[in-house]
Design a protein around this motif. Sequence first.
Motif, short mmCIF file in Angstrom:
data_model
loop_
_atom_site.label_atom_id
_atom_site.label_comp_id
_atom_site.label_asym_id
_atom_site.label_seq_id
_atom_site.Cartn_x
_atom_site.Cartn_y
_atom_site.Cartn_z
N ALA A 1 -5.23 26.60 24.87
CA ALA A 1 -6.53 26.42 24.22
C ALA A 1 -7.08 27.74 23.72
O ALA A 1 -7.65 27.81 22.62
CB ALA A 1 -7.50 25.76 25.20
N LEU A 2 -6.94 28.80 24.52
CA LEU A 2 -7.40 30.12 24.09
C LEU A 2 -6.58 30.62 22.90
O LEU A 2 -7.13 31.17 21.94
CB LEU A 2 -7.30 31.11 25.25
CG LEU A 2 -8.21 30.85 26.46
CD1 LEU A 2 -7.89 31.84 27.58
CD2 LEU A 2 -9.68 30.95 26.07
N GLN A 3 -5.29 30.43 22.95
CA GLN A 3 -4.42 30.89 21.87
C GLN A 3 -4.67 30.08 20.59
O GLN A 3 -4.71 30.63 19.48
CB GLN A 3 -2.95 30.75 22.28
CG GLN A 3 -2.53 31.63 23.44
CD GLN A 3 -2.19 33.04 23.01
OE1 GLN A 3 -2.13 33.34 21.82
NE2 GLN A 3 -1.98 33.91 23.98
N ARG A 4 -4.85 28.76 20.75
CA ARG A 4 -4.99 27.88 19.59
C ARG A 4 -6.24 28.21 18.77
O ARG A 4 -6.25 28.04 17.55
CB ARG A 4 -5.05 26.42 20.07
CG ARG A 4 -4.97 25.38 18.94
CD ARG A 4 -5.11 23.96 19.48
NE ARG A 4 -4.18 23.72 20.57
CZ ARG A 4 -4.53 23.48 21.83
NH1 ARG A 4 -5.81 23.44 22.16
NH2 ARG A 4 -3.62 23.26 22.76
N TYR A 5 -7.27 28.66 19.43
CA TYR A 5 -8.53 28.93 18.73
C TYR A 5 -8.34 29.93 17.60
O TYR A 5 -9.02 29.84 16.57
CB TYR A 5 -9.56 29.46 19.73
CG TYR A 5 -10.96 29.58 19.16
CD1 TYR A 5 -11.84 28.51 19.19
CD2 TYR A 5 -11.40 30.77 18.58
CE1 TYR A 5 -13.12 28.62 18.67
CE2 TYR A 5 -12.67 30.89 18.05
CZ TYR A 5 -13.53 29.81 18.10
OH TYR A 5 -14.80 29.90 17.57
N TYR A 6 -7.42 30.87 17.78
CA TYR A 6 -7.26 31.95 16.81
C TYR A 6 -6.06 31.75 15.88
O TYR A 6 -5.63 32.68 15.21
CB TYR A 6 -7.16 33.29 17.53
CG TYR A 6 -8.42 33.59 18.31
CD1 TYR A 6 -9.56 34.07 17.67
CD2 TYR A 6 -8.50 33.32 19.68
CE1 TYR A 6 -10.73 34.30 18.37
CE2 TYR A 6 -9.67 33.55 20.38
CZ TYR A 6 -10.78 34.04 19.72
OH TYR A 6 -11.95 34.27 20.41
N THR A 7 -5.54 30.52 15.84
CA THR A 7 -4.49 30.23 14.87
C THR A 7 -5.09 30.11 13.48
O THR A 7 -6.28 29.82 13.32
CB THR A 7 -3.76 28.92 15.22
OG1 THR A 7 -4.70 27.84 15.18
CG2 THR A 7 -3.11 29.00 16.60
N ALA A 8 -4.27 30.32 12.47
CA ALA A 8 -4.75 30.25 11.08
C ALA A 8 -5.31 28.85 10.77
O ALA A 8 -6.33 28.72 10.08
CB ALA A 8 -3.62 30.61 10.13
N ASP A 9 -4.65 27.81 11.27
CA ASP A 9 -5.12 26.45 11.00
C ASP A 9 -6.52 26.23 11.55
O ASP A 9 -7.38 25.64 10.89
CB ASP A 9 -4.15 25.42 11.61
CG ASP A 9 -2.85 25.32 10.83
OD1 ASP A 9 -2.82 25.79 9.67
OD2 ASP A 9 -1.87 24.78 11.39
N ASN A 10 -6.77 26.66 12.80
CA ASN A 10 -8.08 26.45 13.39
C ASN A 10 -9.14 27.31 12.70
O ASN A 10 -10.27 26.85 12.47
CB ASN A 10 -8.05 26.77 14.88
CG ASN A 10 -9.37 26.39 15.55
OD1 ASN A 10 -9.71 25.22 15.66
ND2 ASN A 10 -10.14 27.39 15.97
N LEU A 11 -8.79 28.53 12.36
CA LEU A 11 -9.75 29.39 11.66
C LEU A 11 -10.10 28.82 10.29
O LEU A 11 -11.23 28.97 9.82
CB LEU A 11 -9.18 30.81 11.51
CG LEU A 11 -8.99 31.59 12.81
CD1 LEU A 11 -8.24 32.90 12.53
CD2 LEU A 11 -10.33 31.87 13.47
N ASN A 12 -9.14 28.17 9.67
CA ASN A 12 -9.41 27.56 8.37
C ASN A 12 -10.39 26.40 8.50
O ASN A 12 -11.22 26.16 7.61
CB ASN A 12 -8.10 27.06 7.75
CG ASN A 12 -8.25 26.74 6.27
OD1 ASN A 12 -8.58 27.61 5.47
ND2 ASN A 12 -8.03 25.48 5.91
N GLN A 13 -10.33 25.67 9.62
CA GLN A 13 -11.24 24.56 9.86
C GLN A 13 -12.57 25.00 10.47
O GLN A 13 -13.56 24.28 10.38
CB GLN A 13 -10.57 23.55 10.82
CG GLN A 13 -9.31 22.91 10.26
CD GLN A 13 -9.59 22.08 9.01
OE1 GLN A 13 -10.59 21.35 8.95
NE2 GLN A 13 -8.72 22.20 8.02
N ASN A 14 -12.58 26.17 11.05
CA ASN A 14 -13.75 26.65 11.78
C ASN A 14 -14.06 28.11 11.42
O ASN A 14 -14.17 28.98 12.28
CB ASN A 14 -13.49 26.51 13.29
CG ASN A 14 -14.70 26.85 14.14
OD1 ASN A 14 -15.84 26.55 13.79
ND2 ASN A 14 -14.45 27.50 15.27
#
Length: 256
Positions: free
Chosen positions: A223-236
Amino acid sequence: MNIDRISSVGATVIALVALFASQFPPLYTYFQQGEIEESELADFALRCGKWGVFATAKIPYQNVGDGYATVLSMRLAIADSSGKVVAAFQDPGVQSETKVDMLARPVFEPFVSRGIAPTEQWVASAVYQPDWSSQNIETFRILFQRLESAIEYADLSLDSEPAYDVDPEITENLSKAYEPMITWAQKGEYSIVLETIWNDEDGERHTIQSTTSFSLDANEAAALQRYYTADNLNQNPDFFNSCRIAPDLKRISYSS
């Protein structure tokens, strides 16, 4: 010699001495000392945000001495199972005891110091932002500016989620920039190392250090790692949505 006169003078002198002495604390108070004790951390959580993985905690202190004492600093770090510090944090922001914002939410102010009276307990509600001293701040500054420009042109409809149009290159580069800050977040055993420095009434400094263990399981680390993925940053891209990991804690050592 007039005995009555001598008695009168003596009484006057005693009265003057008593009056003078009353202007000062009792002599025994000069030998009183404050003594700070730190109880176990409470409400500890790891959270995700724009500045990286940060920590929140409630830290209970009590003055068990007879004099005043002043907490000067509360430094926090996370170490891995070998004792190596993997995440360092800045000096905390502490919740104001008197201020709230327009929505009645607590206000956090940079911690400077806090005096604690004898027998008084103080619970510090603290927010620890990650230490950026080793980060390429200029890289982040440029990427944040580009991100903010993209957000300004978002479709902010009241009836639906905002439709962001963020260049994938921005989120890809931002994700890579975050990598050195979050590579430590893996499944495993960790320790919260809290170092508190406080002064007694004589200005003498004392240090308290406590170590509290916790575990990250595979889902929490992901969960911590996923937050800073490009996909999540693009949505958030405005970092409005966050994540919160609240591991179970176990106090394993305390020294002062």
